[in-house]
Design an enzyme around this catalytic site. Sequence first.
Site, mmCIF file in Angstrom:
data_model
loop_
_atom_site.group_PDB
_atom_site.id
_atom_site.type_symbol
_atom_site.label_atom_id
_atom_site.label_comp_id
_atom_site.label_asym_id
_atom_site.label_seq_id
_atom_site.Cartn_x
_atom_site.Cartn_y
_atom_site.Cartn_z
ATOM 1 N N ASP A 182 0.836 -1.204 0.000
ATOM 2 C CA ASP A 182 0.000 0.000 0.000
ATOM 3 C C ASP A 182 0.877 1.262 0.000
ATOM 4 O OD1 ASP A 182 -2.404 1.301 -0.011
ATOM 5 O OD2 ASP A 182 -3.194 0.317 1.776
ATOM 6 N N ASP A 220 -3.193 6.656 -8.538
ATOM 7 C CA ASP A 220 -1.988 7.162 -9.194
ATOM 8 C C ASP A 220 -1.544 6.196 -10.287
ATOM 9 O OD1 ASP A 220 -2.366 8.920 -7.215
ATOM 10 O OD2 ASP A 220 -0.555 8.477 -6.097
ATOM 11 N N ASP A 239 -10.755 3.014 -3.013
ATOM 12 C CA ASP A 239 -11.285 1.766 -2.467
ATOM 13 C C ASP A 239 -12.718 1.507 -2.922
ATOM 14 O OD1 ASP A 239 -8.899 1.847 -1.175
ATOM 15 O OD2 ASP A 239 -9.711 1.686 0.844
HETATM 16 C C1 GLA Z 1 -6.114 1.239 1.727
HETATM 17 C C2 GLA Z 1 -6.259 0.217 0.604
HETATM 18 C C3 GLA Z 1 -7.283 -0.824 0.994
HETATM 19 C C4 GLA Z 1 -6.872 -1.513 2.285
HETATM 20 C C5 GLA Z 1 -6.664 -0.464 3.377
HETATM 21 C C6 GLA Z 1 -6.045 -1.060 4.620
HETATM 22 O O1 GLA Z 1 -7.272 1.984 1.906
HETATM 23 O O2 GLA Z 1 -6.626 0.861 -0.584
HETATM 24 O O3 GLA Z 1 -7.418 -1.776 -0.046
HETATM 25 O O4 GLA Z 1 -5.686 -2.236 2.054
HETATM 26 O O5 GLA Z 1 -5.796 0.577 2.938
HETATM 27 O O6 GLA Z 1 -5.829 -0.114 5.623
#
Ligand code: GLA
Length: 583
Positions: A182, A220, A239
């Site tokens: 991430d 990005d 997300d």
């Molecule tokens: C971000 C990612 C998610 C998940 C969360 C975990 O938001 O995009 O897919 O992995 O972090 O904290």
Amino acid sequence: MRIGVLLRIGFSVVLFIVLSACVTSCSPERGIEQAGKTNVSLGVNQETVTLRIYENELARTPPMGWNSWNAFHGDIDEQKIRGIADAMVESGMHDAGYTYLVIDDGWMADKRNSEGKLVADPNKFPSGIKALSDYIHSKGLKFGLYQDRGHLTCMRLPGSFGYEQVDMDTFAAWGVDYIKLDSCYAEINGRKSSDDFGVFKECIIKTGRPMILSMANYTDPSWAWGGQEIGHLWRTSFDVSPQMGSVYYCADTSAGDIVIHPAFNGLWQFAGPGHWNDPDMLQVGNLKTDIENKAHFSLWCILAAPLMAGNDLRNMSETVRNILTAEELIKVNQDPRGIQGYKVHDDGDHEIYNKPLWDGTTAVLLLNKGARKADITVTWDKIGLRGRQMVRDLWQGKNLGYYSGSFTAEDLPRHGHIFLIVGSKGKPLPVPEPVPLEKYVVTQKGKTCLSDLYYIWRYGNAPKYDKTFEGKPIVIDGTPYERGFGCKATSKIMFKLNGYAERFKAVVGLDPSYQGNEAVNFRVRNEDPIGPDSLLYDSGKMTKDTPAKVIDIDVRGIDCLILAIEGKQALGNWADAQVIVSN
Ligand code: GLA
């Protein structure tokens, strides 16, 4: 054009052409074997072998598995994960192709141990990660784990910045097969995203253990800066949440013009075996109705998106199980030709997608996103066919018969769709020409007006080319400009200089039609849309009364240039935006 200047971006196109050429002469199995050939010979060290496996063998088709985030967020523990592993096998998910069981954020203790190593949260995972990994492997599954390239994860647990090799070694020792990496807090790392992810690639190679690298970089644009050569999949969206609005938004980052110039018709040309656009994980089973679950799954299948289930597999209904394990749809997703499906029609409510397959047939999705019932017709000319063609309905698992010239799906309700295979086995059907490099990469000596190029990424409002945002001629402080961009904040647009340009020039100011009081910054950035280290130019706050500013800056060595108007709603212009390459 300078030889070699387009090498990096050209890589994916070349790979694409090679694979396309291969499909005309090879069987699927031979094609995969050839594309992924590991030329191991005596005297070749482990790192070289791992590099070859990493680059040529992992994720030849979109990865399939399960990830804990959509089902549980941080509320995970070893009992739950073991239960999921059991369910993944017993439900038939594993047999259907779901291989990677990935634990997302929330697995680690809030401090590293005295040796600086990551440790599992002792309350949630008292037996430790290695024991869990062994259990998952004992089920025949593969094991994936989350980390973050910033100093903290998104849940503010210890991130990997400064511990890259230590953490990758720990992951390898735990038997990790898939890393979701991430990007929270990474903007302060002092490295561009491409360099940062590149560091992890090197560290993974050094471990000697092949691990898939899933780059979670929000919206990005990994496809723009060579993500294809670094990881195996990259996020294209924010997300996903369990609502159809979110599902359609995520799909459209990959298939529409939310993040790229409309001329590309989505991101399909950047995907292929070993490198995939990832519109985020599945919410199948978490949506309100089965028709929604099916529409979501069908979209991910035709888009060759990674299929990472995100529901509680221990309690799924038979219908959800049947959706997730639908063999004929998964076959389309996993087709060895690796073409990402693309739209051949979109009128806002009704969409038609096409995904030419290895065996000469093509997968076609007719989808009604609109509120009203609709008939949707695909004509064969849109999908490269003519005459009488066999049509098979994949959800029904039955041949519908021969159709001449077109097929109409009748009375589709909202989210209703039909997923078809059309045609017969034979020579693979052609795919559209990808957008040629010279349309979106600086390739010429002298001056290139940036409005002669398609942008390769955007965030916020799409710019207007050679006009103000409201479609009028660009005028700043009384001076008219024929070229440039009219934008509305927030607006970030990326151009691919490919390290070829030397100077960037423009005249910037708010548009005279904007009479509000907002003060915005015109900023020029190197690759990353945020973070102090990416900043190349900052106009300072500009209001409607601030005189125009002239930008003339050095951009040597810069691959991806971002023009950003950082504000909330003001209208601004990048007049005469251009780059210069010395003759
Ligand atoms: C971000 C990612 C998610 C998940 C969360 C975990 O938001 O995009 O897919 O992995 O972090 O904290």
